[in-house]
Design a protein around this motif. Structure first.
Motif, PDB file in Angstrom:
ATOM      1  N   GLY A 149       6.177   0.269   9.526  1.00  9.41           N
ATOM      2  CA  GLY A 149       6.059  -1.043  10.155  1.00  9.41           C
ATOM      3  C   GLY A 149       5.077  -1.044  11.301  1.00  9.41           C
ATOM      4  O   GLY A 149       4.163  -1.865  11.364  1.00  9.41           O
ATOM      5  N   GLU A 170      10.606  -4.937  12.534  1.00 10.48           N
ATOM      6  CA  GLU A 170      10.561  -3.781  13.422  1.00 10.48           C
ATOM      7  C   GLU A 170       9.128  -3.440  13.828  1.00 10.48           C
ATOM      8  O   GLU A 170       8.890  -2.955  14.936  1.00 10.48           O
ATOM      9  N   GLY A 171       8.174  -3.686  12.951  1.00 10.44           N
ATOM     10  CA  GLY A 171       6.787  -3.465  13.316  1.00 10.44           C
ATOM     11  C   GLY A 171       6.352  -4.346  14.464  1.00 10.44           C
ATOM     12  O   GLY A 171       5.646  -3.911  15.390  1.00 10.44           O
ATOM     13  N   ALA A 190      11.098   1.877   7.796  1.00  9.19           N
ATOM     14  CA  ALA A 190      10.767   0.545   8.299  1.00  9.19           C
ATOM     15  C   ALA A 190      10.084   0.631   9.655  1.00  9.19           C
ATOM     16  O   ALA A 190       9.181  -0.170   9.960  1.00  9.19           O
ATOM     17  N   TYR A 191      10.476   1.591  10.476  1.00  7.05           N
ATOM     18  CA  TYR A 191       9.886   1.753  11.800  1.00  7.05           C
ATOM     19  C   TYR A 191       8.516   2.425  11.709  1.00  7.05           C
ATOM     20  O   TYR A 191       7.543   1.972  12.337  1.00  7.05           O
ATOM     21  N   THR A 214      12.269  -5.803   6.817  1.00  4.38           N
ATOM     22  CA  THR A 214      12.607  -5.024   8.005  1.00  4.38           C
ATOM     23  C   THR A 214      11.374  -4.380   8.618  1.00  4.38           C
ATOM     24  O   THR A 214      11.245  -4.308   9.840  1.00  4.38           O
ATOM     25  N   TRP A 215      10.457  -3.898   7.766  1.00  3.79           N
ATOM     26  CA  TRP A 215       9.261  -3.255   8.307  1.00  3.79           C
ATOM     27  C   TRP A 215       8.445  -4.236   9.149  1.00  3.79           C
ATOM     28  O   TRP A 215       7.786  -3.838  10.114  1.00  3.79           O
ATOM     29  N   LEU A 216       8.482  -5.521   8.798  1.00  3.50           N
ATOM     30  CA  LEU A 216       7.729  -6.517   9.549  1.00  3.50           C
ATOM     31  C   LEU A 216       8.431  -6.825  10.866  1.00  3.50           C
ATOM     32  O   LEU A 216       7.790  -6.872  11.930  1.00  3.50           O
ATOM     33  N   THR A 232       7.901  -7.874  -1.589  1.00  5.40           N
ATOM     34  CA  THR A 232       8.394  -8.430  -0.334  1.00  5.40           C
ATOM     35  C   THR A 232       9.504  -9.446  -0.542  1.00  5.40           C
ATOM     36  O   THR A 232       9.987 -10.041   0.425  1.00  5.40           O
ATOM     37  N   ASP A 238      10.881  -0.606   3.432  1.00  3.16           N
ATOM     38  CA  ASP A 238      11.766  -1.524   4.141  1.00  3.16           C
ATOM     39  C   ASP A 238      12.971  -0.842   4.763  1.00  3.16           C
ATOM     40  O   ASP A 238      13.808  -1.496   5.376  1.00  3.16           O
TER      41      ASP A 238
END
Length: 1022
Positions: free
Chosen positions: A229, A172-173, A225-226, A168-170, A924, A213
């Motif tokens: 990210g 949303e990033g 995550a935001y 999710t971090w990826l 991950t 995440d």
């Protein structure tokens, strides 16, 4: 002929339920669209914007923004989605948000209401533009594929999404990277994300990459995550270049190694993400050590925590009572619903004022006898709006103290006038706000002030102590959130602060003598408390912190109370700062190295796109432009038409989802597709199935019309049922019997708040799949089954992010079926079947739950030789589980449907207790373990035919009932960075009437069930 067991097609059901869940989840919010509105559509080259007519000006702006953003986003990510992306714009909620999905096709939902200044989203130059770019980036980035996935995409359509299971971090990033670099705002420039990251570094609580995440319920929860990210993606781009990051993305979309992003990171960066994460962390430590040194040297403001967060609570909206003896505030928590609380500062006693109320602002009346607050709640059926309530301490009955003074008015942020005769508040619509007044005597609202242009927002008005003025935060294009002063009648607006740029000045509050206005500002990159003269002038910084301080309230003789940020979230603190003194305690100049939220590149300019230190626009990646050429010659050329549901989005299937399962020595396969229009008025599902044990190909189709209440639907089914080994007494033959069923159904469904009613008709023709002699077929209940069905459901059980089970509430499910020859049923197949299920969940303490279940079923009329109700097994309910049917009663300690009769009764009790909150995953890898819990269980029940045994006498009714006891170890985990699963492992043994078990065998352990049965199941027990 012996008693037959109930049909056992759990393998098939698991697959079907999974696929239906995947399809339905994409449009979980579609039912909120009000069908009474006049829905319109704007068609552009790449988008279809669907909206209610009243927000057409917003829709036209959205159309222009999207077409301008299309080449920017698609060229950066080197992907152009096929066809037009469907966009739904709504103004039916005061929540600022959006969503995007690529199943069943590219679809975006946009809430047009802008965020308030307390929101992490508040750093925007154009809310609609920022949100649309964010969500469209999701579409482009997740829709993309390549390499080996090309032929698979041809076969399966949009089911293929290699980047859809990225962390999710990826995901949303990446979306935040575009919202930041393609606008002049964005969370990459805001102070909120950096505050979260900076504080975790300074307090040595920097998370591992799996903890970022956003799947944990502990702070910062989903915000992780935001925050991490966007900061991590920006660091990767700033240190290794955007080209490498884009290359990494392309490799992921082409790789056959789904979810193994570290392999591609190593190929591109020469390092895994674990190594890059540690490298980033070290760079942050060095950065913040350097940036915080001058702040520490200048002297940090000392705080005293007034109210600490209890069990992960996040505290906000503090407001001191006029006598200074009590403080009101809002508390949100993953352990309970949001609530408004009042703490007695002398006794320490905390009183709950309102539950399920996340108040945006709280205000005391001048006599301290009333409390006004605003909170969002459901309005009628389709809307979710803020409204204002007043709590009256003088009313004797506590449950009568709350009075709602607005209803559906989108009223928020109330503040009492000094004489208590009226409230000032904010109301919004179509992305623009008005400053309002509510008079208690006349019970009427009136407009005090409106923005001089569209999309002006107001927030958190406060009336001066002398009753002459209103201080309020105002958002205007190009200025961000700034503090203004209005006359009490809403006239003569005056901006009190100077400066330019997208700064957030929030939560104004008056000093006791009205000479100054206090507010929180992130001008230095860290949110601090400032003051400014009430007639305007130079603002002065009153606090100096390393984390962030917000929502100031002046307390005479004490100083300031405010919301203080720490690594565990937000608490309420006090500080000895006197805003009406001649000189502030700390008047610091802006530190150029003060942890600025402007992410600097090595050249000193902003990372990506935006405004550099010189104030000039920095360069864009090759081939992109910030504004873009206007794809329309003028707004008059943007025309709308009446919304038409019938089109490609509904009729053209864009995906095929295959599924397979193996169980009971049989292979089950299915394919599934479907379609829906953008507003989900129409929906259809088509599937094909195969089961190897019966060598049978089946199919199913369903259609639903959901525009109005009630919703309507129909469909057909063709499937096979396994009845196990059957001995025919008439011929002496024994065979494994399969039954094929074909038929159709219709229904209508009516939801009424927490209740749901459904009514329908069905027709099925049952035939033996095997070749039977006439005398054998005559012994079975085959032929036509047709009749009416009705169902009632109710549910009010509560469940929170930290819960291991539903808590404090109940669910009720009642089902009745009647088959009769007047409806087309066969002469031997006339029945009335009733089944009911009642569940109670009692929270004991700290998520320890006593769960109780009473369920049963009874059949009148013709007795089916095959039986009506099955009892036995531990088939679960929920995601990937196939339990929950009205005619199946799980009984742990017995094999699946070991008993099959025309009547059944089951009582279950469980003591459910948490063991450990793991909240971790293996890096991950797309797996995250939330928690492990346990349950002590008991099942007490029986299935029987009418007049069988002692069932006709109350004194002997329970003589044949079985009792099993056992225990289970349970886990809640998430796969694919988003799909929640509940798993159970346990053991149960029958301890009463064990002689009835005979030679039943545990299918897993191959031992006699008298010694107990192993429980391995997906899904909740009940």
């Amino acid at each position: 002929m012996r008693t037959l067991k109930l049909s056992d097609f759990k393998g098939f059901s698991v697959v079907i339920l999974l696929l239906v869940a995947v399809f339905s989840a994409s449009f979980a919010d579609a039912a909120v669209f009000n069908p009474k509105l006049n829905w319109r559509t704007i068609r552009t080259e790449h988008f279809k914007i669907n909206f209610p007519e009243k927000i057409e000006p917003v829709a036209k702006k959205a159309a222009q923004i999207l077409e301008e953003a299309y080449p920017q986003v698609t060229e950066r990510w080197d992907w152009r989605p096929w066809g037009q992306t469907e966009v739904v714009l709504v103004d039916n909620t005061d929540d600022s948000n959006g969503m995007a999905t690529v199943l069943p096709y590219n679809w975006m939902l946009i809430y047009v209401v802008p965020p308030d200044p307390d929101s992490p989203l508040a750093h925007y130059d154009d809310w609609l533009k920022m949100l649309l770019i964010h969500e469209f980036t999701h579409i482009v980035q997740i829709d993309a594929y390549g390499g080996i996935w090309y032929p698979v995409r041809v076969l399966l359509g949009k089911t293929v999404s290699p980047t859809g299971i990225n962390p999710t971090w990826l995901r949303e990033g990446i979306a935040q990277y575009d919202e930041t670099t393609l606008t002049e705002g964005g969370r990459g420039r805001g102070s909120s994300s950096e505050m979260i990251v900076r504080t975790s570094v300074l307090e040595n609580k920097f998370p591992a990459i799996d903890q970022a995440d956003g799947l944990s319920w502990k702070w910062p929860g989903y915000r992780a995550a935001y925050a991490y990210g966007i900061m991590f993606v920006h660091w990767l781009v700033d240190n290794y270049g955007e080209e490498k990051f884009l290359e990494f993305d392309k490799r992921v979309r082409k790789s056959v190694l789904l979810g193994m992003i570290n392999h591609q990171a190593r190929n591109v960066y020469g390092k895994t993400f674990y190594e890059l994460w540690r490298e980033w962390y070290q760079s942050l430590k060095d950065k913040y050590e350097k940036e915080c040194a001058p702040l520490v040297a200048a002297g940090l403001t000392e705080f005293s925590i007034m109210i600490s967060s209890a069990r992960d609570e996040q505290l906000s909206a503090p407001e001191i009572s006029p006598d200074g003896k009590k403080i009101a505030y809002t508390a949100t928590s993953p352990h309970h619903s949001p609530r408004v609380l009042v703490k007695d500062l002398e006794s320490g006693k905390i009183e709950t004022i309102a539950k399920k109320a996340n108040a945006s602002q709280i205000s005391w009346s001048s006599d301290g006898r009333k409390l006004a607050y605003s909170a969002m709640a459901r309005y009628k059926r389709y809307d979710y709006f803020y409204d204002i309530s007043v709590y009256d301490f003088d009313i004797e009955k506590k449950n009568k103290r709350i009075k709602k003074i607005t209803n559906g008015k989108r009223a928020r942020d109330p503040d009492f006038s000094s004489d208590g005769k009226f409230l000032v508040y904010v109301a919004g619509s179509m992305g623009s706000d008005s400053l309002m007044r509510y008079d208690f005597e006349g019970k009427k609202s009136s407009i005090l002030a409106k923005g001089e242009s569209q999309f002006v927002q107001f927030a958190n008005p406060r009336v001066s102590n002398d009753g002459k003025y209103i201080a309020v935060s105002v958002w205007k294009k190009g200025d961000g959130w700034r503090v203004y002063r209005y006359d009490i009648d809403g006239k003569n607006p005056r901006r009190l602060t100077s400066g330019s740029g997208l700064i957030i000045e929030a939560r104004p509050s008056w000093s006791s003598d009205d000479k100054f206005v206090l507010f929180a500002s992130d001008e230095s990159g860290i949110s601090n408390i400032y003051r400014v003269n009430s007639f305007g002038g130079k603002k002065e910084m009153l606090t100096n912190v390393l984390t962030g301080v917000f929502q100031p309230v002046f307390v005479h003789g004490v100083g300031i109370i405010a919301q203080m940020y720490g690594v565990k979230g937000f608490e309420i603190a006090s500080m000895v700062v006197h805003p009406d003194a001649k000189e502030p305690v700390s008047s610091l100049k802006k530190q150029e190295s003060s942890g600025s939220y402007y992410l600097k590149s090595k050249s000193g300019n902003l990372t990506g796109v935006g405004i550099g230190e010189s104030g000039e626009e920095s360069s864009l990646p090759k081939g992109l432009s910030l504004v873009g050429a206007n794809p329309f010659a003028g707004e008059q050329e943007i025309k709308s038409e009446k919304y038409v549901a019938f089109g490609k989005s509904l009729f053209l299937p864009r995906f095929v989802i295959p599924g397979a399962a193996y169980g009971d020595d049989a292979f089950f396969a299915t394919i599934f597709t479907g379609g829906t229009d953008p507003l989900n008025w129409h929906r259809w599902i088509l599937s094909g199935t195969y089961r190897s044990d019966a060598n049978y190909f089946g199919s199913a189709f369903s259609y639903s019309y959901n525009r109005f209440r009630p919703s309507l639907g129909f469909g057909f089914r063709d499937y096979a049922v396994d009845f196990g080994e059957v001995l025919f007494a008439a011929t002496g033959r024994q065979m494994h019997l399969y039954e094929k069923r074909r038929g159709f159904f219709t229904y209508l469904s009516v939801p009424v708040q927490r209740h749901a009613f459904s009514f329908g008709y069905y027709y099925e023709d049952h035939k033996a799949k095997n070749s039977l002699m006439p005398i054998e077929a005559a012994g079975l209940n085959l032929g036509k089954f047709a009749g009416l069905r009705g169902q009632y459901r109710y549910g009010d059980a509560e469940e929170y992010p930290a819960s291991i089970s539903p808590e404090n509430g109940r669910t009720i499910n009642l089902h009745i079926t009647g088959t009769n020859k007047i409806f087309g049923s066969g002469d031997r197949n006339e029945q009335i079947i009733f089944a009911g299920d009642w569940r109670e969940y009692v929270r004991l303490w700290h998520h320890h739950v006593l769960a109780l279940r009473a369920s049963g079923g009874i059949t009148w009329g013709d007795i089916l030789v095959q039986g009506t109700f099955g009892m036995g097994g531990a088939i679960g309910e929920g995601t990937l589980a196939s339990g929950g049917s009205y005619n199946y009663f799980p009984f742990r300690g017995l094999p699946v449907s070991a008993l099959s009769r025309t009547r059944a009764m089951l009582f279950s009790a469980e003591y459910r207790f948490p063991i450990v909150d793991v909240l971790r995953g293996p890096g991950t890898v797309p797996f995250f373990l939330k928690d492990i819990s346990g349950a002590l269980l008991a099942d007490y029940g029986n299935a029987w035919n009418a007049h069988e045994g002692g069932s006709d006498s109350i004194s002997t009714f329970f003589d044949d009932f079985l009792l099993s006891v056992g225990a289970e170890l349970r886990a809640n985990f998430i796969i694919g960075h988003g799909l929640p699963i509940h798993g159970r492992l346990g053991y149960a043994v029958v301890v009463v009437n064990r002689d009835r078990l005979g030679n039943l065998i545990d299918p897993l352990l191959k031992t006699n069930v008298k010694d107990g049965m192993l429980i391995i199941a997906i899904g909740t027990a009940f």
